[in-house]
Design a protein around this motif. Structure first.
Motif, mmCIF file in Angstrom:
data_model
loop_
_atom_site.group_PDB
_atom_site.id
_atom_site.type_symbol
_atom_site.label_atom_id
_atom_site.label_comp_id
_atom_site.label_asym_id
_atom_site.label_seq_id
_atom_site.Cartn_x
_atom_site.Cartn_y
_atom_site.Cartn_z
ATOM 1 N N LEU A 62 36.126 50.866 41.972
ATOM 2 C CA LEU A 62 35.677 49.910 41.112
ATOM 3 C C LEU A 62 35.057 50.751 39.795
ATOM 4 C CD1 LEU A 62 33.464 47.664 43.572
ATOM 5 C CD2 LEU A 62 35.624 47.294 42.041
ATOM 6 N N ASN A 63 35.041 51.949 39.813
ATOM 7 C CA ASN A 63 34.667 52.488 38.298
ATOM 8 C C ASN A 63 35.940 52.278 37.604
ATOM 9 O OD1 ASN A 63 35.806 54.288 40.327
ATOM 10 N ND2 ASN A 63 35.672 55.814 39.038
ATOM 11 N N ARG A 64 37.077 52.012 37.899
ATOM 12 C CA ARG A 64 38.103 51.627 36.940
ATOM 13 C C ARG A 64 38.379 50.327 36.658
ATOM 14 N NH1 ARG A 64 38.715 56.960 35.579
ATOM 15 N NH2 ARG A 64 38.715 58.367 37.630
ATOM 16 N N TYR A 65 39.074 50.106 35.539
ATOM 17 C CA TYR A 65 39.489 48.815 35.362
ATOM 18 C C TYR A 65 40.794 48.102 36.133
ATOM 19 C CZ TYR A 65 36.835 48.709 30.856
ATOM 20 O OH TYR A 65 35.697 48.560 29.964
ATOM 21 N N PRO A 66 40.794 47.061 36.321
ATOM 22 C CA PRO A 66 41.841 46.543 37.107
ATOM 23 C C PRO A 66 43.119 46.894 36.045
ATOM 24 C CG PRO A 66 40.616 44.622 36.487
ATOM 25 C CD PRO A 66 39.891 45.835 35.967
ATOM 26 N N VAL A 90 49.142 34.792 36.144
ATOM 27 C CA VAL A 90 47.968 34.836 36.967
ATOM 28 C C VAL A 90 46.655 34.544 36.375
ATOM 29 C CG1 VAL A 90 48.944 36.126 38.786
ATOM 30 C CG2 VAL A 90 47.647 37.260 37.191
ATOM 31 N N GLY A 91 45.500 34.069 36.853
ATOM 32 C CA GLY A 91 44.174 33.841 36.213
ATOM 33 C C GLY A 91 43.006 34.010 37.208
ATOM 34 N N ALA A 92 41.954 33.700 36.747
ATOM 35 C CA ALA A 92 40.811 33.816 37.709
ATOM 36 C C ALA A 92 40.597 32.399 38.249
ATOM 37 C CB ALA A 92 39.301 34.128 36.893
ATOM 38 N N GLY A 93 41.429 32.147 39.301
ATOM 39 C CA GLY A 93 41.494 30.701 39.874
ATOM 40 C C GLY A 93 42.662 29.969 39.260
ATOM 41 N N VAL A 236 41.683 33.813 42.351
ATOM 42 C CA VAL A 236 42.790 34.047 41.765
ATOM 43 C C VAL A 236 43.948 32.710 41.952
ATOM 44 C CG1 VAL A 236 44.865 35.855 41.917
ATOM 45 C CG2 VAL A 236 42.900 36.106 43.288
ATOM 46 N N GLY A 237 44.573 32.466 41.189
ATOM 47 C CA GLY A 237 45.428 31.582 40.645
ATOM 48 C C GLY A 237 46.574 32.000 39.989
ATOM 49 N N TYR A 238 47.552 30.997 39.861
ATOM 50 C CA TYR A 238 48.887 31.486 39.138
ATOM 51 C C TYR A 238 49.717 30.192 38.724
ATOM 52 C CZ TYR A 238 51.402 30.690 43.484
ATOM 53 O OH TYR A 238 51.962 30.342 44.592
ATOM 54 N N VAL A 258 41.628 38.833 36.245
ATOM 55 C CA VAL A 258 41.742 38.894 37.786
ATOM 56 C C VAL A 258 41.275 40.609 38.226
ATOM 57 C CG1 VAL A 258 43.185 38.531 39.917
ATOM 58 C CG2 VAL A 258 43.817 37.442 37.548
ATOM 59 N N ASN A 259 40.177 40.484 38.967
ATOM 60 C CA ASN A 259 39.786 41.802 39.193
ATOM 61 C C ASN A 259 40.581 42.481 40.232
ATOM 62 O OD1 ASN A 259 38.485 41.582 41.958
ATOM 63 N ND2 ASN A 259 37.648 39.831 40.857
#
Ligand SMILES: *Cc1c(COP(=O)(O)O)cnc(C)c1O
Length: 362
Positions: A62-66, A90-93, A236-238, A258-259
């Motif tokens: 979690l210290n790294r960016y996705p 893809v996106g946040a939902g 998560v959605g797409y 999207v994490n």
């Protein structure tokens, strides 16, 4: 200094017209009964142990960016849907992806056509862009009137939103009507088909939307991991679209939307599709049982192809929601229109049948 001398910060005018999103209420215990939250169409099954292990592993970094490019997830989705990766966003939902779509397409003065009543996020994302929502009423069976929606398209229309199955009423649009609609709408107008509940559909007349993409580059398919795949909490959605539109929608994403945990869990879930879709089959079987029992009680409800049922109760909406609450069921009422109830654990579904019998069929 009096307040007249301190003018407030000037917000965008568009915000004043944006309705608040009403989230499903959490379950609240009633007189010793187990309470059930059947207000948000969530999946009643807990995450698969294999998916939880992947989540735990991803949490160690979690210290790294996705990965901003969402490479692994996009490749997995492309293989899953059977399209080129350049067609996936893809996106946040899928609500997040929808916001990306509206941001890429709409500005003040534009029009967005959608059915009503439909997903309550549509007027919100439209209003946030400063665009004008054009709401086209559903028919007597609570289905989209695609002919009326095509007729509502003007020079100002940038986007049409079709919700199939329709949240909150449940019916799907049919392949034949969708094809006629796409033939009628100008190819310069983007048509989104929101298939948040695609995996729950058992109607042989439902469209195979990805098969229409080649012929209609203005068509966009929206799907989510929140419902059938049980990852609502991870966001998560797409979308599946033409490569040109997909590139535009990727541009308007929030940075790292999207994490890393969500990316990893979504990839793992696609790998467990067989098991997850088996759970969907069980929910669909429960939906059938509930629908048959309600019909036997004398209820006449729209045919649902999603993980919920809809009671179009009009004036009696709030009374029914209160009766449900007394039985420990937190449902989603739309005042003056109807009540949406998620198909959940058999115990919750049984309780809904008891409340419906007692309330008396309409
Ligand atoms: C639940 C739902 C969504 C998906 O929401 P997420 O943002 O993916 O959780 C999208 N459209 C409709 C119609 C829905 O009911």
């Amino acid at each position: 200094m009096d307040s007249a001398a301190r003018p407030p910060v000037r917000l965008r005018d568009a915000l004043a017209a944006v309705p608040d999103y009403v989230p499903g209420k959490p379950a609240s215990a009633t007189s010793g009964l187990t309470a059930y939250k059947v207000s948000s169409n969530e999946n009643p099954y807990p995450p698969l142990p294999s998916v939880l292990r992947v989540v735990e592993k991803a949490a160690a970094d979690l210290n790294r960016y996705p990965d901003m490019a969402n490479r692994e997830l996009i490749d997995a989705l492309a293989a899953f849907v059977g399209v080129d990766p350049a067609r996936i966003v893809v996106g946040a939902g899928s609500s997040g992806v929808l916001t990306q779509i509206v941001t890429a397409l709409c500005e003040a003065g534009d029009e967005v056509v959608y059915a009503w009543r439909s997903f309550e996020m549509y007027p919100i994302v439209t209003g946030l862009a400063g665009a004008r929502g054009v709401a086209v009423g559903l028919d007597a069976d609570h289905r989209h009137r695609l002919d009326a929606m095509a007729a509502a398209v003007t020079e100002l229309t940038k986007l049409v939103l079709i919700c199939s199955p329709n949240n909150p009423t449940g019916p799907v649009v049919h392949d034949r009507e969708l094809r006629l609609f796409l033939a009628r709408v100008p190819s310069s107008v983007c048509v989104v088909i929101d298939e948040a509940y695609a995996e729950f559909v058992r109607d042989p007349d439902a469209p195979d939307a990805p098969a229409l993409l080649e012929e209609h580059p203005n068509l966009v398919i929206l799907r989510t991991f929140s419902k059938a795949y049980g990852l609502a909490g991870l966001r998560v959605g797409y979308a599946v679209a033409s490569p040109e539109l997909a590139a535009a929608f990727a541009k308007t994403a929030a940075p790292f939307a999207v994490n890393a945990i969500a990316q990893a869990a979504a990839v793992a879930s696609l790998g467990e599709s067989a098991e997850l879709l088996g759970r969907v089959d069980a929910i669909v079987a429960e939906r059938g049982r509930v629908a048959r029992s309600l019909a036997e009680q004398g209820w006449r409800l729209p045919q649902s192809h999603a993980n919920f049922v809809y009671f179009p109760l009009g004036e009696d909406t709030m009374a029914f929601a209160q009766a449900c609450a007394r039985a420990g069921l937190v449902v989603r009422p739309f005042a003056g229109d109807g009540v949406r109830v998620t198909i959940a654990e058999p115990e919750a579904n049984d309780r809904l049948l008891d409340v419906a019998r007692e309330f008396g069929p309409r």
